[in-house]
Scaffold this active site. Structure first.
Site, PDB file in Angstrom:
ATOM      1  N   ARG A   1      -8.340   0.660   8.955  1.00 46.32           N
ATOM      2  CA  ARG A   1      -8.063  -0.230   7.746  1.00 46.32           C
ATOM      3  C   ARG A   1      -9.172  -0.469   6.697  1.00 46.32           C
ATOM      4  O   ARG A   1     -10.267  -0.599   7.455  1.00 46.32           O
ATOM      5  CB  ARG A   1      -7.449  -1.658   8.107  1.00 46.32           C
ATOM      6  CG  ARG A   1      -5.996  -1.300   8.640  1.00 46.32           C
ATOM      7  CD  ARG A   1      -4.806  -0.971   7.408  1.00 46.32           C
ATOM      8  NE  ARG A   1      -3.506  -0.984   7.738  1.00 46.32           N
ATOM      9  CZ  ARG A   1      -2.905   0.377   8.241  1.00 46.32           C
ATOM     10  NH1 ARG A   1      -3.528   1.525   8.569  1.00 46.32           N
ATOM     11  NH2 ARG A   1      -1.646   0.340   8.430  1.00 46.32           N
TER      12      ARG A   1
ATOM     13  N   GLU B   1      -7.259  -6.678   2.768  1.00 44.08           N
ATOM     14  CA  GLU B   1      -7.103  -5.601   3.764  1.00 44.08           C
ATOM     15  C   GLU B   1      -6.107  -4.922   3.231  1.00 44.08           C
ATOM     16  O   GLU B   1      -5.108  -4.952   2.547  1.00 44.08           O
ATOM     17  CB  GLU B   1      -6.590  -6.236   5.244  1.00 44.08           C
ATOM     18  CG  GLU B   1      -6.069  -5.192   6.248  1.00 44.08           C
ATOM     19  CD  GLU B   1      -4.889  -4.737   6.304  1.00 44.08           C
ATOM     20  OE1 GLU B   1      -4.402  -4.173   7.296  1.00 44.08           O
ATOM     21  OE2 GLU B   1      -3.910  -5.010   5.516  1.00 44.08           O
TER      22      GLU B   1
ATOM     23  N   CYS C   1       0.747  -1.220   0.039  1.00 40.05           N
ATOM     24  CA  CYS C   1       0.112  -0.119  -0.122  1.00 40.05           C
ATOM     25  C   CYS C   1       0.678   1.118   0.027  1.00 40.05           C
ATOM     26  O   CYS C   1       0.281   2.370   0.313  1.00 40.05           O
ATOM     27  CB  CYS C   1      -0.660  -0.075   1.261  1.00 40.05           C
ATOM     28  SG  CYS C   1      -0.039  -0.333   2.675  1.00 40.05           S
TER      29      CYS C   1
ATOM     30  N   ARG D   1      -5.806   2.442  14.416  1.00 38.28           N
ATOM     31  CA  ARG D   1      -5.346   1.664  13.295  1.00 38.28           C
ATOM     32  C   ARG D   1      -6.734   1.552  12.419  1.00 38.28           C
ATOM     33  O   ARG D   1      -7.621   0.694  12.859  1.00 38.28           O
ATOM     34  CB  ARG D   1      -4.650   0.311  13.236  1.00 38.28           C
ATOM     35  CG  ARG D   1      -4.092   0.108  12.220  1.00 38.28           C
ATOM     36  CD  ARG D   1      -3.195  -1.639  12.488  1.00 38.28           C
ATOM     37  NE  ARG D   1      -2.324  -1.925  11.450  1.00 38.28           N
ATOM     38  CZ  ARG D   1      -1.158  -1.726  11.311  1.00 38.28           C
ATOM     39  NH1 ARG D   1      -0.556  -1.099  12.085  1.00 38.28           N
ATOM     40  NH2 ARG D   1      -0.334  -1.873  10.221  1.00 38.28           N
TER      41      ARG D   1
HETATM   42  C1  LIG Z   1       0.787  -5.078   3.793  1.00 39.95           C
HETATM   43  S1  LIG Z   1       2.114  -6.220   3.787  1.00 39.95           S
HETATM   44  C2  LIG Z   1       1.066  -7.566   4.059  1.00 39.95           C
HETATM   45  C3  LIG Z   1       1.268  -8.059   5.641  1.00 39.95           C
HETATM   46  C4  LIG Z   1       0.510  -9.135   5.990  1.00 39.95           C
HETATM   47  N1  LIG Z   1      -0.800  -9.290   5.521  1.00 39.95           N
HETATM   48  C5  LIG Z   1       0.315  -9.478   7.236  1.00 39.95           C
HETATM   49  O1  LIG Z   1      -0.766  -9.626   7.870  1.00 39.95           O
HETATM   50  O2  LIG Z   1       1.487  -9.634   8.072  1.00 39.95           O
HETATM   51  C6  LIG Z   1       2.680  -6.392   1.969  1.00 39.95           C
HETATM   52  C7  LIG Z   1       3.414  -7.407   1.835  1.00 39.95           C
HETATM   53  O3  LIG Z   1       3.458  -7.643   0.088  1.00 39.95           O
HETATM   54  C8  LIG Z   1       4.745  -8.181  -0.090  1.00 39.95           C
HETATM   55  N2  LIG Z   1       5.139  -8.018  -1.459  1.00 39.95           N
HETATM   56  C9  LIG Z   1       5.465  -6.735  -2.057  1.00 39.95           C
HETATM   57  N3  LIG Z   1       5.565  -7.038  -3.413  1.00 39.95           N
HETATM   58  C10 LIG Z   1       5.276  -8.420  -3.655  1.00 39.95           C
HETATM   59  C11 LIG Z   1       5.348  -9.219  -4.959  1.00 39.95           C
HETATM   60  N4  LIG Z   1       5.678  -8.622  -6.079  1.00 39.95           N
HETATM   61  N5  LIG Z   1       5.225 -10.547  -4.506  1.00 39.95           N
HETATM   62  C12 LIG Z   1       4.771 -10.941  -3.661  1.00 39.95           C
HETATM   63  N6  LIG Z   1       5.123 -10.271  -2.124  1.00 39.95           N
HETATM   64  C13 LIG Z   1       5.045  -8.988  -2.388  1.00 39.95           C
HETATM   65  C14 LIG Z   1       5.537  -7.337   0.858  1.00 39.95           C
HETATM   66  O4  LIG Z   1       6.903  -7.851   1.015  1.00 39.95           O
HETATM   67  C15 LIG Z   1       4.917  -7.353   2.297  1.00 39.95           C
HETATM   68  O5  LIG Z   1       5.310  -8.161   3.027  1.00 39.95           O
END
Ligand SMILES: C[S@@+](CC[C@H](N)C(=O)[O-])C[C@H]1O[C@@H](n2cnc3c(N)ncnc32)[C@H](O)[C@@H]1O
Length: 316
Positions: free
Chosen positions: A154, A108, A71, A152
């Site tokens: 969301r 989310e 995000c 927070r």
């Molecule tokens: C907002 S975080 C999600 C956190 C998770 N939902 C949690 O509850 O712990 C977004 C995640 O997307 C991952 N991400 C970013 N680009 C990505 C990609 N191209 N392929 C896979 N994961 C990716 C990031 O490393 C990050 O951990």
């Protein structure tokens, strides 16, 4: 058992929430190696595939698909640029949705996605998910309302496959901050309730960088009997521990400590507990503290995610 596939999984905030609602997470994915390390140390049963989502060709069948794509383009904390390619990773979620055809899905994201400059992305996601065959609802929820001791907000999308004939309703708040005499819901924990039992000076577990001018451009402290400010992913910007002196306002965007008593940021473990993770959460020693804060701050609070998942009608 109900099954789920988890995308953009991070260290597993969504999945820790799902496990409390009786879901078995079959597959998880993230591009960040340390997120996988933390996840596997705490939830070793899941097949966690490390790598770019765009390279994953096929996904296992499951009842539920969840994902919290990045995000940075919409986030208060990130670089606000709705044109960044990272903002289009929802298309990968949509690809998985069309392939898996789960009974339901949950997404989310940050509430800022509904701002004027990114509303087209928000509407595009709704349109895609509806075209994929889902009845979709979207709502911004406050984590406090579900017992998370932290401010927070969301945004959630929840979709139920149209052929199942059910509609999703978001959960009513399960907790209250100030109870009226006839309100029987539990109180939201305070910082004291949440982290009061943890060591006061957990050496090596908190960011000790100086409090630079940007840090002191706002009030980063909350007292023991309040809830925390938002747990962010950047360790330098993490809120103060309540043991720190009160901050007083000098003028707009400038605050100073009211005494010379020692001050510190919340530790990554305290941040995790405030997010709703266990205080026994394991953090493998495969990286320094900045990444620990990052995976914790990026996570969705497990109790919030569980509240959203629990109110999906019984379609399983
Ligand atoms: C907002 S975080 C999600 C956190 C998770 N939902 C949690 O509850 O712990 C977004 C995640 O997307 C991952 N991400 C970013 N680009 C990505 C990609 N191209 N392929 C896979 N994961 C990716 C990031 O490393 C990050 O951990």
């Amino acid at each position: 058992m109900r099954t789920a596939v988890s995308l953009f999984t991070g260290c597993g905030g969504s999945d820790a929430g799902l496990s409390t609602c009786g879901f078995e997470v079959l597959m998880a994915n993230d591009v960040l190696a340390y997120a996988k390390d933390v996840y596997e140390a705490n939830m070793p049963e899941t097949d966690y595939r490390l790598g770019d989502i765009r390279k994953i060709k096929s996904f296992p069948k499951a009842d539920l698909l969840v994902g919290c794509y990045p995000c940075q383009g919409f986030s208060q904390a990130g670089v606000r640029d709705p044109s960044r390619s990272i903002n289009y990773l929802y298309r990968e979620f949509d690809r998985a949705l069309r392939q898996i055809k789960p009974k339901a899905f949950i997404v989310e994201n940050v509430a800022g996605m509904r701002r004027a400059d990114s509303i087209h992305l928000y509407e595009n996601q709704l349109r895609r998910f509806r075209l994929a065959g889902y009845k979709v609802k979207a709502k911004v929820l406050s984590a406090i309302d579900y017992g998370v001791p932290q401010e927070r907000m969301r945004l959630f999308f929840v979709g139920i496959r149209s052929d199942l004939g059910e509609t999703y309703e978001f959960p009513e708040p399960t907790h209250v901050q100030l109870s009226s005499s006839d309100d029987t819901r539990p109180f939201v924990p305070t910082l004291k309730d949440a982290i009061g039992h943890l060591p006061e000076w957990p050496t090596g577990e908190y960011d000790e960088q100086p409090f630079h001018w940007y840090y002191l451009s706002r009030n980063r402290r909350r007292g023991w009997h309040e809830v925390s400010k938002t747990i962010v992913a950047n360790s330098r910007h993490v809120p103060l521990h309540p043991i720190s002196p009160v901050l007083t306002r000098l003028h707009t965007d400038s605050w100073k400590f009211s005494s010379d008593a020692p001050a510190r940021r919340l530790s990554y473990r305290e941040a995790a507990v405030i997010q709703g993770f266990s205080d026994r959460m394991k953090f493998p020693d495969t990286c320094g503290i900045a990444l620990r804060y990052r995976v914790v701050g990026n996570a969705v609070p497990p109790p919030l995610f569980a509240a959203v998942a629990r109110t999906i009608p019984d379609i399983w």
